[in-house]
Design an enzyme around this catalytic site. Structure first.
Site, mmCIF file in Angstrom:
data_model
loop_
_atom_site.group_PDB
_atom_site.id
_atom_site.type_symbol
_atom_site.label_atom_id
_atom_site.label_comp_id
_atom_site.label_asym_id
_atom_site.label_seq_id
_atom_site.Cartn_x
_atom_site.Cartn_y
_atom_site.Cartn_z
ATOM 1 N N ALA A 64 0.760 -1.030 -0.228
ATOM 2 C CA ALA A 64 -0.386 -0.083 -0.270
ATOM 3 C C ALA A 64 0.997 1.078 -0.054
ATOM 4 O O ALA A 64 2.226 1.304 0.714
ATOM 5 C CB ALA A 64 -0.647 0.059 1.125
ATOM 6 N N GLY A 109 0.337 -5.147 0.691
ATOM 7 C CA GLY A 109 -0.749 -4.355 -0.093
ATOM 8 C C GLY A 109 -0.567 -6.039 -1.460
ATOM 9 O O GLY A 109 -1.816 -6.160 -2.129
ATOM 10 N N GLU A 112 -0.676 -9.325 -0.456
ATOM 11 C CA GLU A 112 -2.625 -9.390 -0.465
ATOM 12 C C GLU A 112 -3.097 -9.489 -1.833
ATOM 13 O O GLU A 112 -3.759 -10.127 -1.714
ATOM 14 C CB GLU A 112 -3.259 -8.180 0.690
ATOM 15 C CG GLU A 112 -2.368 -8.290 1.950
ATOM 16 C CD GLU A 112 -3.048 -7.488 3.010
ATOM 17 O OE1 GLU A 112 -2.524 -5.673 2.535
ATOM 18 O OE2 GLU A 112 -3.317 -7.551 3.711
ATOM 19 N N GLU A 132 3.920 -4.842 7.276
ATOM 20 C CA GLU A 132 3.368 -3.962 7.994
ATOM 21 C C GLU A 132 3.710 -3.796 9.054
ATOM 22 O O GLU A 132 4.091 -2.525 9.693
ATOM 23 C CB GLU A 132 2.022 -4.310 8.219
ATOM 24 C CG GLU A 132 1.284 -4.239 7.072
ATOM 25 C CD GLU A 132 1.769 -5.565 5.531
ATOM 26 O OE1 GLU A 132 1.960 -6.631 5.959
ATOM 27 O OE2 GLU A 132 0.711 -5.140 4.960
#
Ligand code: DAK
Length: 258
Positions: A64, A109, A112, A132
């Site tokens: 992200a 992300g 993911e 993270e």
């Protein structure tokens, strides 16, 4: 539609969605998520498989967008997380097969995103992980849950707690990726797999995906009932008649998806 951070190319039943922000190693910001959402809505019946990859030569998706997240409030974080969940769930629920071609860093992300695809293949230079906790947060787009389902609780906890970035070979060893391919052969490999799938009955492939996806989190009796329903429903299709007739007539089946 013109996109800024992604590309969507369609060719002979296979679409390729490229997350294309190489200057930020394809990090996912809100705009990118909105563009992905719009792009997924344009996939019609002519598309039977989707390959997801990263633009440039370094990253699949490096996570992200940290620059976008650094100052957001808890309420905004919830909104951002909901947006990511929505896009990844849309991807996961597509009735067609989705393949992640992990061509470099797939962190946070990015990992993911790969895990929201049906099949994950990685180039030899890929690095995967969920770092993270090094940023003081946890994955926010379903990573804790999808990783646990893919590699088991214990390995998932190890990756989540240590934030280790593992190479493609290790990712294969623990079941996070299916196969590791030389970098210059990755797209070809994914297209070959997609091509094999395209030869099969589209309704059957779609049902197989549905019963695995919905059955995997159920107890075995409920999951097998789902399989029975999926099996039975296919006997109302022209493809079932064609597939079985073609076998008996010793010729390749001509599936129409009806
Ligand atoms: N976000 C924004 N920019 C990024 C980025 C990212 N995730 N990753 C790389 N970049 C940018 C770098 O800042 C740099 O920009 P400039 O300095 O050139 O402007 C450019 O991409 C090139 O990166 P590097 O110079 O760092 O390249 P290196 O080859 O040296 O290193 C690297 C590559 C992948 C090892 C390194 O860039 C790196 O460690 N990147 C961050 C990886 C990471 O931590 N990813 C996880 C992100 S966190 C939640 C929602 C979501 C999430 C959590 C919670 N809620 C809403 C609750 C998910 C979080 C994540 O994904």
């Amino acid at each position: 539609m013109a996109y800024e951070n992604i590309r969507l190319e369609k060719d002979g039943g296979i679409a390729v969605l490229t997350i294309d922000r190489p200057k930020a190693l394809n990090a996912l910001n809100s705009k990118t998520f909105h563009e992905m959402d719009a792009a997924l809505k344009t996939l019609g019946d002519d598309t039977r498989a989707l390959i997801v990859t990263g633009g440039g030569d370094k990253a699949f998706v490096a996570g992200a967008d940290i620059a976008e997240m650094v100052t957001i409030t808890a309420a905004q974080a919830r909104e951002f997380s909901a947006l990511g969940h929505h896009v990844f769930q849309t991807l996961e629920s597509l009735p067609i097969v989705t393949i992640a071609a992990v061509n470099g860093f797939a962190l946070g992300g990015g990992c993911e995103l790969a895990m929201a695809c049906d099949l994950i293949y990685a180039s030899e230079k890929a690095k995967l992980g969920l770092p993270e906790v090094t940023l003081g947060v946890i994955p926010g787009f379903g990573g804790t849950q999808r990783l646990t389902r893919l590699v088991g609780r214990s390995r998932a906890k190890e990756l989540l707690f240590t934030a280790d970035r593992i190479d493609a070979a290790r990712a294969k060893e623990i079941g996070l990726v299916l196969d590791v391919v030389p970098a210059d052969k990755l797209m070809e490999h994914c297209r070959t797999v997609a091509g094999k799938i395209l030869k099969n009955g589209p309704l059957a492939v779609s049902q197989a995906k549905r019963v695995v996806e919905f059955g995997a989190d159920q107890d075995l009796r409920a999951a097998n009932e789902l399989e029975r329903q999926g099996f039975a429903v296919l006997f109302g299709s022209e493809d079932q008649r064609e597939g079985m007739k073609a076998f008996l007539e010793k010729r390749p089946a001509q599936f129409t998806g009806k």
